[in-house]
Design a protein around this motif. Structure first.
Motif, mmCIF file in Angstrom:
data_model
loop_
_atom_site.group_PDB
_atom_site.id
_atom_site.type_symbol
_atom_site.label_atom_id
_atom_site.label_comp_id
_atom_site.label_asym_id
_atom_site.label_seq_id
_atom_site.Cartn_x
_atom_site.Cartn_y
_atom_site.Cartn_z
ATOM 1 N N ARG A 163 -3.626 11.419 6.761
ATOM 2 C CA ARG A 163 -4.822 11.451 5.911
ATOM 3 C C ARG A 163 -4.569 10.709 4.600
ATOM 4 N N ILE A 164 -3.413 10.959 3.992
ATOM 5 C CA ILE A 164 -3.106 10.380 2.686
ATOM 6 C C ILE A 164 -2.978 8.865 2.767
ATOM 7 N N ALA A 165 -2.430 8.380 3.890
ATOM 8 C CA ALA A 165 -2.146 6.950 4.011
ATOM 9 C C ALA A 165 -3.396 6.099 3.801
ATOM 10 N N GLN A 166 -4.542 6.593 4.223
ATOM 11 C CA GLN A 166 -5.772 5.818 4.120
ATOM 12 C C GLN A 166 -6.420 5.916 2.742
ATOM 13 N N SER A 167 -5.843 6.716 1.874
ATOM 14 C CA SER A 167 -6.383 6.875 0.524
ATOM 15 C C SER A 167 -5.512 6.109 -0.465
ATOM 16 N N GLU A 168 -5.890 6.187 -1.729
ATOM 17 C CA GLU A 168 -5.089 5.593 -2.793
ATOM 18 C C GLU A 168 -4.436 6.676 -3.648
ATOM 19 N N PHE A 169 -4.408 7.914 -3.130
ATOM 20 C CA PHE A 169 -3.850 9.017 -3.894
ATOM 21 C C PHE A 169 -2.357 8.801 -4.171
ATOM 22 N N SER A 170 -1.935 9.244 -5.354
ATOM 23 C CA SER A 170 -0.502 9.327 -5.626
ATOM 24 C C SER A 170 0.052 10.534 -4.878
ATOM 25 N N VAL A 171 1.309 10.439 -4.481
ATOM 26 C CA VAL A 171 1.899 11.470 -3.621
ATOM 27 C C VAL A 171 3.245 11.903 -4.185
ATOM 28 N N ILE A 172 3.503 13.197 -4.130
ATOM 29 C CA ILE A 172 4.842 13.732 -4.392
ATOM 30 C C ILE A 172 5.365 14.313 -3.081
ATOM 31 N N ILE A 173 6.563 13.891 -2.696
ATOM 32 C CA ILE A 173 7.229 14.424 -1.509
ATOM 33 C C ILE A 173 8.427 15.229 -1.987
ATOM 34 N N GLN A 174 8.488 16.488 -1.610
ATOM 35 C CA GLN A 174 9.561 17.372 -2.040
ATOM 36 C C GLN A 174 10.388 17.828 -0.849
ATOM 37 N N SER A 182 12.352 9.584 1.820
ATOM 38 C CA SER A 182 12.146 8.133 1.716
ATOM 39 C C SER A 182 11.567 7.575 3.009
ATOM 40 N N HIS A 183 11.957 8.151 4.132
ATOM 41 C CA HIS A 183 11.438 7.689 5.416
ATOM 42 C C HIS A 183 9.947 7.982 5.525
ATOM 43 N N LEU A 184 9.549 9.180 5.113
ATOM 44 C CA LEU A 184 8.134 9.537 5.145
ATOM 45 C C LEU A 184 7.340 8.647 4.193
ATOM 46 N N ALA A 185 7.915 8.340 3.033
ATOM 47 C CA ALA A 185 7.235 7.454 2.082
ATOM 48 C C ALA A 185 6.988 6.080 2.704
ATOM 49 N N SER A 186 7.986 5.553 3.407
ATOM 50 C CA SER A 186 7.810 4.226 4.027
ATOM 51 C C SER A 186 6.790 4.281 5.149
ATOM 52 N N ILE A 187 6.698 5.424 5.851
ATOM 53 C CA ILE A 187 5.693 5.579 6.910
ATOM 54 C C ILE A 187 4.294 5.595 6.299
ATOM 55 N N ILE A 188 4.118 6.334 5.211
ATOM 56 C CA ILE A 188 2.812 6.367 4.536
ATOM 57 C C ILE A 188 2.416 4.964 4.105
ATOM 58 N N HIS A 189 3.355 4.234 3.532
ATOM 59 C CA HIS A 189 3.061 2.846 3.145
ATOM 60 C C HIS A 189 2.680 2.016 4.369
ATOM 61 N N SER A 192 -0.855 2.547 5.493
ATOM 62 C CA SER A 192 -1.889 2.359 4.479
ATOM 63 C C SER A 192 -2.453 0.943 4.509
ATOM 64 N N ARG A 193 -3.499 0.751 3.747
ATOM 65 C CA ARG A 193 -4.082 -0.587 3.603
ATOM 66 C C ARG A 193 -3.163 -1.519 2.815
ATOM 67 N N ARG A 194 -2.128 -0.960 2.199
ATOM 68 C CA ARG A 194 -1.185 -1.756 1.416
ATOM 69 C C ARG A 194 0.012 -2.229 2.247
ATOM 70 N N ARG A 195 -0.010 -1.980 3.546
ATOM 71 C CA ARG A 195 1.170 -2.264 4.370
ATOM 72 C C ARG A 195 1.585 -3.735 4.336
ATOM 73 N N GLY A 196 0.665 -4.632 3.994
ATOM 74 C CA GLY A 196 1.027 -6.039 3.872
ATOM 75 C C GLY A 196 1.719 -6.367 2.562
ATOM 76 N N GLY A 197 1.710 -5.420 1.629
ATOM 77 C CA GLY A 197 2.358 -5.625 0.336
ATOM 78 C C GLY A 197 3.769 -5.085 0.328
ATOM 79 N N PRO A 198 4.475 -5.239 -0.782
ATOM 80 C CA PRO A 198 5.872 -4.789 -0.853
ATOM 81 C C PRO A 198 5.992 -3.267 -0.893
ATOM 82 N N PHE A 199 7.100 -2.775 -0.354
ATOM 83 C CA PHE A 199 7.469 -1.361 -0.485
ATOM 84 C C PHE A 199 8.829 -1.360 -1.167
ATOM 85 N N ILE A 200 8.855 -0.921 -2.409
ATOM 86 C CA ILE A 200 10.074 -0.989 -3.212
ATOM 87 C C ILE A 200 10.520 0.418 -3.577
#
Length: 451
Positions: A163-174, A182-189, A192-200
């Protein structure tokens, strides 16, 4: 036509003339996966309620129950189902009634099969798109289950991530160290619609406090001693993509204030700069602590917490989701065996029991390390005794065969960086991810080793 090439639609065709009904059934069966037929409106309605077709195609004039009556009942029970009417009669009263009922299309007899197929495809396009989207999400879900697990807690995390991936919400993963933040963060990216952009990725705790601001926001030439050139910060490097701030709880108070400004205003000032830099960067932050507790203790800004944590995902430790252990163990084993180009060894029952009972204080990261070593040194099977040796080696940092190291630590690091660059074709960000390093640390290693 192979089933895979047919449109994924279930069609109900209602026609009282047997020969025509059979001929059209054959034609439609060549284009659509399922074709159901009925000889009158009453039988067609029974099939409709039982089979829930995607599209209804029916004649108007039929015995027992005509097409208009059937259409009225279909529209009442399932108003979203497209209905196509076929008839040789063109009386105005029939056409007006059809329009009143909200039919999707009207096809004149004698039927042109190509026109009928095109009409069905046109009215069913939204249904096909919904099915394709559902299939894509299911495939995403299956892939995420293999990467993250199938336990109830991880299922909830997967649902949140989708659900979050399709939004522009900021996310905290604990979650604890090694659970896969970090793996979940890269999956969300990646979803998302930003997948063509950098993931740093940047690990805040790994940055010297004096350099945190410069690393994140960049600096101008001469801004401080040693600033021999203007340098873009990681916020700007991630423009159009995602910046993953790991260990965000380690950010000094001054940096927390600047982070808040950058996230809220989507702009910041480089060190030594007076002109703002505007960015479109999504933030995913992570912490191995409960950030709200850090807020309550005064160690973390409350306003920054709520700005970064528009959504909060908590990943449980591996020991609390025992059903995921064997799933992940087998997946890691298959991955490393593919890399080693060897047949995966069998995990014996006693080894599976040992894996399930191990406390996994290092969580998924520890499990992955164990399975990599097991794949490297095992024969045709991995037994409990093999795992015991591997687990001991992981804790001690030695290989199972206790082979002495002949290279210095710096030499090993330099070789690892070279190998990562070679494996990724010189792509620095991918090489950093391969070595499980944040990009800023990787850049410092490149400078240190002259690579």
């Amino acid at each position: 036509m192979p089933v895979a090439d047919k449109a994924n639609l279930k069609i109900l065709y209602v026609e009282d003339e047997p020969d025509l009904r059979e001929r059209i059934r054959i034609v439609l069966g060549m284009e659509f996966q399922t074709v159901l037929t009925a000889e009158n409106g009453r039988d067609g309605l029974d099939i409709f309620h039982r089979e829930a077709p995607d599209v209804v195609v029916c004649d108007i004039r039929m015995p027992v129950m005509d097409g208009l009556e059937m259409t009225a009942r279909v529209r009442k029970s399932a108003p979203g189902t497209p209905v196509i009417l076929c008839t040789a009669f063109t009386e105005t009263a029939y056409l007006l009634k059809a329009i009143e009922l909200g039919v999707s299309a009207y096809v004149a007899k004698p039927l042109d099969c190509r026109n009928l197929v095109q009409t069905i495809t046109r009215v069913a396009l939204p249904i096909l798109q919904q099915k394709e989207l559902a299939l894509a999400r299911e495939n995403e879900r299956a892939s995420m289950e293999l990467l993250l697990g199938r336990s109830p807690a991880m299922q909830e995390a997967i649902r949140q991530a989708q659900r979050i991936a399709q939004s522009e919400f900021s996310v905290i993963i604990q979650g604890e160290t090694g659970v896969g933040k970090s793996h979940l963060a890269s999956i969300i990216h990646g979803l998302s619609r930003r997948r063509g952009g950098p993931f740093i990725t940047v690990t805040v705790s790994a940055l010297p406090e004096s350099l945190v601001e410069s690393q994140l926001f960049g600096h101008l030439k001469g801004a401080f001693t040693g600033a021999v050139a203007t340098t873009r910060g990681l916020f700007e490097e991630a423009d159009g993509g995602t910046l993953f701030l790991d260990d965000v709880d380690c950010a000094p108070p001054a940096i927390q204030a600047k982070l808040l400004h950058a996230v809220e205003r989507k702009q910041f000032y480089p060190v030594g700069g007076v002109q703002p830099v505007h960015v479109n960067t999504r933030i995913i932050a992570a912490s191995n602590r409960e950030l709200f507790h850090e807020v309550q203790s005064g160690a973390f800004r409350e306003d920054l917490y709520y700005r970064l944590g528009e959504t909060v995902i908590t990943l449980p430790p591996l020991r609390q989701r025992g059903e995921d252990i064997m799933l992940l163990a087998r997946e890691f084993l298959l991955d490393i065996c593919r890399e080693l180009e060897r047949t995966p060894p069998v995990i014996t029952a006693d080894a599976a029991l040992m894996l399930s009972r191990h406390p996994w204080h290092g969580n998924v990261r520890e499990l992955k390390s164990v399975m990599k070593r097991a794949a490297l040194f095992a024969g045709e099977a991995i037994a409990a005794t093999d795992l015991a040796d591997v687990m001991t080696a992981v804790k001690s940092g030695a290989s199972p065969e206790a082979i002495p190291q002949v290279q210095s630590l710096e030499e090993l690091k330099r070789d690892a960086v070279r190998q990562a660059l070679a494996a990724t074709g010189g792509k620095k960000m991918e090489a950093a991810r391969l070595l499980d390093l944040d990009y800023s640390s990787f850049k410092r290693m490149l400078d240190r080793y002259g690579l």
